[in-house]
Design an enzyme around this catalytic site. Structure first.
Site, short mmCIF file in Angstrom:
data_model
loop_
_atom_site.label_atom_id
_atom_site.label_comp_id
_atom_site.label_asym_id
_atom_site.label_seq_id
_atom_site.Cartn_x
_atom_site.Cartn_y
_atom_site.Cartn_z
N ARG A 79 5.32 7.96 -0.86
CA ARG A 79 4.70 8.98 -0.03
C ARG A 79 4.54 8.43 1.38
O ARG A 79 4.16 7.27 1.55
CB ARG A 79 3.31 9.28 -0.59
N SER A 147 1.17 -1.00 -4.56
CA SER A 147 0.22 -1.16 -5.68
C SER A 147 0.75 -2.02 -6.81
O SER A 147 0.95 -1.55 -7.94
CB SER A 147 -0.18 0.22 -6.18
N ASP A 200 -3.73 -0.18 -3.85
CA ASP A 200 -4.31 1.18 -3.94
C ASP A 200 -5.80 1.17 -4.26
O ASP A 200 -6.55 2.07 -3.86
CB ASP A 200 -3.54 2.08 -4.93
C1 BGC Z 1 -0.97 -3.02 -10.48
C2 BGC Z 1 -2.12 -2.94 -9.50
C3 BGC Z 1 -2.43 -1.49 -9.17
C4 BGC Z 1 -2.65 -0.69 -10.45
C5 BGC Z 1 -2.95 0.77 -10.19
C6 BGC Z 1 -1.23 -2.12 -11.68
O1 BGC Z 1 -0.11 -2.10 -12.51
O2 BGC Z 1 -0.81 -4.35 -10.92
O3 BGC Z 1 -1.82 -3.65 -8.31
O4 BGC Z 1 -3.59 -1.44 -8.38
O5 BGC Z 1 -1.49 -0.79 -11.25
O6 BGC Z 1 -1.93 1.40 -9.48
#
Ligand code: BGC
Length: 485
Positions: A79, A147, A200
């Site tokens: 996005r 994320s 995130d």
């Molecule tokens: C990632 C995190 C992320 C979470 C939610 C996990 O798989 O390791 O970095 O914050 O997913 O998106």
């Protein structure tokens, strides 16, 4: 034919229920371990629950203003957003989603990042009103919500520790993520500078703090799960305190999806082992695989297949989709849990999922089967919520927010704000109710009442923009300091 009242079906269900059960005492054991691993991760690099300093030292108070770009990669789509912060907690946003194909998710990392840069260029051309018109205007600042677990070394620097959630581009682990993206943007002459790298959860925390004038925790219960909270710098033993530039607090990205990959406290069932063994990264993110949207449907599917194979379900018949890995989407678990219709009604949402969506023959789906599927979704969903509450309770206790206020009525300042985002939080019926029930078990009713959970509206977009602003503030402050020396 087996039915809900069939003794062997009830004992099969009772055995499943027992395997997934997390009584108060079992939950307490997991909580103790969680707290211990929080402390360990703050002291040591390389822990499975990594406790990563974000280098973000402040949370917003709603007064912030400016126009920033935000880029969000890590869920289902990519996005690009242009975020206008209007002060007084006000935000407006233009955004566009771009599909990330499975080929990009698993192919060479350069292709993925070139595609991201090209999407930013396309967004600026098609939608942006803030894109610089002349080279002397300088680039737009952009916060990059990426994320995945990243070892951060500055607010705009970090290397990928591991992929999660179905991404697996080879050769990416260890790469400097912002440099990679900035290189692709520069090569494509996109007038943007990435000045913040954001998880995130950090985005959710910032966005929620902007809206609620402060927050303790940002939590994602979506495709993956994770949380970020405000920590005292002096407790982050593995980080040189100078990196905090004199500030007392810093946001920590816990990466709690990786909690207990050592399997010392989690009660892992045979079904979890099946899901784990066939996942892209076995023996990684065990906690996440029991909680998040990428896996909940798959856990349910694995239990249902076991019941089919033991002839307790659908007269022993399955369907092509139910046989297929990830064929039972977590959205179906939500639909089943939301089903209020009697199990014998022809248009019960559960029956529609089973027959119309999954292609199980209508004549194989008895009333008792509908009941069984509902029971399995409840068992798996409730366990996910109870485990989620462990992470929340641990954060409350670790930060000293678990005291209650006796019988006194709560004042505004007694509330502990938690910004949540993600499809499990938003759409799984009873999720928050079950989380709260478990929180009462773990921290008592008084402390549970102080917790105010709310949807962190668009953490990955607004939060990334706030982080770009925060990065600029931190950078300007540092420059001002070095000019006075
Ligand atoms: C990632 C995190 C992320 C979470 C939610 C996990 O798989 O390791 O970095 O914050 O997913 O998106």
């Amino acid at each position: 034919m087996p039915s809900a009242s069939h003794p062997s079906l009830s004992s099969a269900l009772a055995s499943i229920e027992e395997q997934f059960d997390l009584s108060k005492i079992k939950l307490q054991g997991i909580l103790d371990r969680f707290r211990e691993r929080m402390v360990y991760g703050l002291q040591n690099h390389g822990a499975a629950m990594a406790m990563i300093p974000s280098y973000v030292t402040g949370t917003p108070d709603g007064s912030e203003k400016g126009v920033y770009l935000a880029l969000d990669l890590g869920g289902t789509n990519l996005r690009v957003c242009e975020v206008t912060l209007g002060g007084e907690g006000k935000v407006s946003m233009k955004q566009e989603k771009y599909k990330v194909s499975d080929q990009l998710k698993t192919g060479p990392v350069e292709n993925l990042f070139d595609y991201i840069a090209a999407s930013v260029a396309k967004f600026l051309k098609d939608f942006s009103s803030a894109a610089p018109q002349n080279p002397q205007d300088g680039p737009l600042l952009m916060g990059f919500t990426f994320s995945f677990p990243v070892e951060q070394t500055a607010i705009d620097r970090g290397t990928l520790i591991s992929w999660t959630k179905g991404f697996s581009c080879p050769g990416a682990v260890g790469l400097e993520v912002v440099q990679l993206l900035q290189g692709c943007l520069d090569r494509q002459h996109v007038p943007v500078r990435v000045n913040a790298l954001v998880n995130d959860t950090v985005g959710a925390l910032l966005a929620h703090a902007y809206h609620a004038k402060g927050a303790l925790l940002g939590a994602i219960f979506g495709t993956g799960t994770n949380g970020a909270y405000v920590e005292a710098v002096e407790r982050i033993g593995k980080m040189n305190a100078a990196h905090a530039h004199g500030e007392e607090t810093m946001i920590i990205n816990t990466e709690w999806g990786g909690f207990d990959d050592e399997r010392a406290a989690l009660l892992i069932t045979l079904f979890d082992n099946t899901v784990d063994r066939t996942a892209i990264r076995p023996r990684h993110h065990a906690f996440e695989k029991m909680i998040s949207g990428m896996y909940l449907g798959e856990v349910v599917r694995t239990v249902l297949i076991h019941l089919v194979d033991s002839l307790h379900l659908f007269q022993g018949f399955s369907s092509e989709l139910l046989n297929k890995q990830y064929g039972f989407d977590t959205a179906y678990v939500s639909a089943v849990l939301a089903d209020k219709k009697p199990s014998n009604s022809a248009d019960s949402p559960t029956r529609l999922v089973l027959v119309d969506t999954l292609g199980i023959k209508a004549e194989h789906v008895a009333e008792g089967d509908v009941e069984t599927v509902k029971a399995v979704c409840k068992i798996v969903g409730r366990r996910a919520a109870r485990l989620s509450s462990v992470a929340i309770a641990a954060t409350l206790q670790h930060t000293g927010h678990d005291q209650h206020r006796g019988g006194a009525e709560l004042q505004e300042s007694d509330y502990i704000d938690i910004g949540c985002d993600g499809s499990v939080y938003e759409f799984l019926p009873y999720f928050e109710e079950w989380v709260r029930e478990a929180l009462r078990d773990l921290v008592g009713e008084g402390a549970e009442k102080r917790v105010r959970m709310a949807l962190a509206k668009d953490g990955s977009g607004v939060g990334a923009a706030l982080c770009a602003l925060q990065a600029k503030k931190q950078h300007d402050r540092m420059l001002a300091r070095s000019n006075t020396i």
